[in-house]
Design an enzyme around this catalytic site. Structure first.
Site, PDB file in Angstrom:
ATOM      1  N   ASP A  42       0.134  -4.837  -0.040  1.00 54.88           N
ATOM      2  CA  ASP A  42       0.946  -5.389  -1.128  1.00 54.88           C
ATOM      3  C   ASP A  42       1.417  -6.798  -0.778  1.00 54.88           C
ATOM      4  O   ASP A  42       1.426  -7.697  -1.630  1.00 54.88           O
ATOM      5  CB  ASP A  42       2.149  -4.489  -1.415  1.00 54.88           C
ATOM      6  CG  ASP A  42       1.818  -3.376  -2.399  1.00 54.88           C
ATOM      7  OD1 ASP A  42       0.616  -3.087  -2.575  1.00 54.88           O
ATOM      8  OD2 ASP A  42       2.752  -2.782  -2.964  1.00 54.88           O
ATOM      9  N   LYS A  91       2.551   0.384  15.669  1.00 55.23           N
ATOM     10  CA  LYS A  91       3.948   0.198  16.064  1.00 55.23           C
ATOM     11  C   LYS A  91       4.148   0.978  17.360  1.00 55.23           C
ATOM     12  O   LYS A  91       5.034   1.825  17.489  1.00 55.23           O
ATOM     13  CB  LYS A  91       4.885   0.686  14.950  1.00 55.23           C
ATOM     14  CG  LYS A  91       6.367   0.380  15.182  1.00 55.23           C
ATOM     15  CD  LYS A  91       6.672  -1.095  15.365  1.00 55.23           C
ATOM     16  CE  LYS A  91       8.168  -1.321  15.556  1.00 55.23           C
ATOM     17  NZ  LYS A  91       8.500  -2.690  15.971  1.00 55.23           N
ATOM     18  N   TYR A 147       1.143   9.921   5.310  1.00 58.29           N
ATOM     19  CA  TYR A 147       1.021  10.525   3.989  1.00 58.29           C
ATOM     20  C   TYR A 147       0.286  11.862   4.050  1.00 58.29           C
ATOM     21  O   TYR A 147      -0.356  12.272   3.095  1.00 58.29           O
ATOM     22  CB  TYR A 147       0.278   9.586   3.036  1.00 58.29           C
ATOM     23  CG  TYR A 147       0.975   8.262   2.758  1.00 58.29           C
ATOM     24  CD1 TYR A 147       2.265   8.012   3.201  1.00 58.29           C
ATOM     25  CD2 TYR A 147       0.341   7.266   2.043  1.00 58.29           C
ATOM     26  CE1 TYR A 147       2.896   6.810   2.958  1.00 58.29           C
ATOM     27  CE2 TYR A 147       0.959   6.059   1.776  1.00 58.29           C
ATOM     28  CZ  TYR A 147       2.235   5.827   2.239  1.00 58.29           C
ATOM     29  OH  TYR A 147       2.855   4.625   1.982  1.00 58.29           O
ATOM     30  N   ASP A 159       5.607  -5.204  12.422  1.00 55.28           N
ATOM     31  CA  ASP A 159       6.643  -6.150  12.013  1.00 55.28           C
ATOM     32  C   ASP A 159       6.225  -7.579  12.319  1.00 55.28           C
ATOM     33  O   ASP A 159       6.399  -8.486  11.507  1.00 55.28           O
ATOM     34  CB  ASP A 159       7.996  -5.803  12.654  1.00 55.28           C
ATOM     35  CG  ASP A 159       7.893  -5.461  14.132  1.00 55.28           C
ATOM     36  OD1 ASP A 159       6.781  -5.231  14.626  1.00 55.28           O
ATOM     37  OD2 ASP A 159       8.944  -5.405  14.799  1.00 55.28           O
ATOM     38  N   ASP A 163      -0.615   0.263   3.574  1.00 61.25           N
ATOM     39  CA  ASP A 163      -0.125   0.304   2.200  1.00 61.25           C
ATOM     40  C   ASP A 163       0.854  -0.847   1.966  1.00 61.25           C
ATOM     41  O   ASP A 163       0.763  -1.584   0.977  1.00 61.25           O
ATOM     42  CB  ASP A 163       0.545   1.654   1.949  1.00 61.25           C
ATOM     43  CG  ASP A 163       0.911   1.881   0.483  1.00 61.25           C
ATOM     44  OD1 ASP A 163       0.490   1.087  -0.373  1.00 61.25           O
ATOM     45  OD2 ASP A 163       1.614   2.871   0.206  1.00 61.25           O
TER      46      ASP A 163
END
Length: 359
Positions: free
Chosen positions: A250, A189, A138, A222, A246
């Site tokens: 959630d 990752k 971001y 993942d 982020d």
């Protein structure tokens, strides 16, 4: 008497409703304790401001906020204003302008709220997700070329710096060290993203040497989603990049019962600038004005704010009141109840006012 100046930015959607509820609960806490006072200054910035002025907040917005002790933020986003305008026009300029580089998102199952996970109850899911909040995916670097043509190109460049990764990693290790289990999971990752993510892994190993009492492990993002669902008890403190955390937070909110109970603190650990505290549920325009927005995330966010201000006892009192009200079944529809925002708020205010213990 300890006095704190709080900048309230209700902003969009259900933001004004939940911030009003949060202010009511903090006022009740102030009256009950007698040693705290909160002075709120409200800033009506957001999508409505944008429609009138062509910007989400004034050009000197950061200067107006700079001298406050903390910022209490509602939600940003409107169906008739593009999301990148609302986010980059208000929330991100505050986070980045005040270098609130640690985004802290605690998650646990609150008594009375049911997790969608089978056989998982209170105490089985108790996490803190530490999100790098200043760079990464971001950062805002990139661009578009040849707009509208078949060969149009859009690039989004993730920026990872040694300074940025080291400071968030050290913050996460300290957070893990402060919790009973002293357990940290580093999420990247690095199998596919072989530059920035490999650097994350390397810096995690370096910083870990400063915290020999913290047990830590690594997960690919993942695989982490699977672990969160299938083995929540194996996790405690989690650190990840801006984008990965982020998304994972959630998921964490949903696994704990609802995004309506999930809080966030955007922290400047060095305390050079005010930190900002907000629920993560978003503006929720589908229920705006219906009086059923869940205020629990905003109450929990207020408790985070109190902890940051050094008022741990007051924060604990607030969360005990929240737990008690939820356990009694006074819940909004998103978590299976029938109560309104006002009814939940009044119940928490009553629990605070009638408490026999402040410690």
């Amino acid at each position: 008497m300890r006095e704190y100046k709080i900048a309230a930015i209700p902003a969009d959607g259900i933001g004004p409703e939940v911030i009003e509820a949060g202010r009511a609960v903090l006022s009740a806490l102030s009256e009950r304790r007698g040693d705290l006072r909160f002075t709120f200054t409200q800033f009506d910035w957001g999508s409505d401001w944008y429609k009138k002025h062509g910007k989400m907040m004034p050009d000197d917005g950061l200067d107006q906020l700079r001298d406050f002790d903390a910022i209490y933020f509602g939600a940003v986003g409107a169906p008739d204003v593009p999301d990148h305008i609302t986010l980059w026009g208000l929330r991100l300029p505050i986070c980045q302008g005040f270098d609130q580089y640690a985004n802290v998102r605690p998650t646990r199952i609150i008594p009375g709220i049911t997790s969608p996970l089978r056989g998982v109850g209170v105490g089985d899911l108790d996490w803190v997700i530490v999100r790098e909040n200043s760079e990464g995916e971001y950062s805002g670097h990139g661009g578009r070329a040849h707009r509208g043509l078949p060969e149009e190109v859009g690039t989004e460049t993730a920026i990872f710096t040694r300074v940025g990764v080291t400071r968030i990693m050290r913050y996460a290790f300290k957070m893990a060290q402060s919790r009973p289990r002293k357990l940290l999971t580093v999420v990247t990752k690095s199998n596919a993203q072989r530059h920035g993510m490999v650097m994350w892994d390397e810096i995690a190993a370096e910083v870990s040497q400063e915290f020999p009492d913290v047990t830590w492990d690594k997960m690919l993002v993942d695989a982490m989603t699977v672990r969160m669902v299938k083995n929540p008890k194996s996790l405690d403190t989690i650190v990840a990049t801006n984008l990965h955390a982020d998304i994972l937070s959630d998921l964490a909110g949903a696994l704990s019962g609802s995004l309506g109970v999930a809080p966030t603190g955007n922290i400047d650990p060095e305390r050079r600038f005010p930190s900002m505290f907000e629920p993560i549920h978003g503006s929720a325009f589908d229920i705006t004005g219906k009086g059923i927005a869940n205020p629990v995330a905003t109450f929990w966010t207020a408790a985070q704010m109190l902890e940051h201000l050094g008022e741990a006892s007051a924060a604990a009192s607030l969360m005990r009141a929240v737990d008690r009200v939820c356990e009694e079944g006074i819940l909004t529809p998103d978590v299976g109840g029938k109560a309104t925002t006002r009814e939940v708020t009044d119940a928490v205010v009553s629990a605070i006012s009638g408490s026999n213990s402040l410690d």
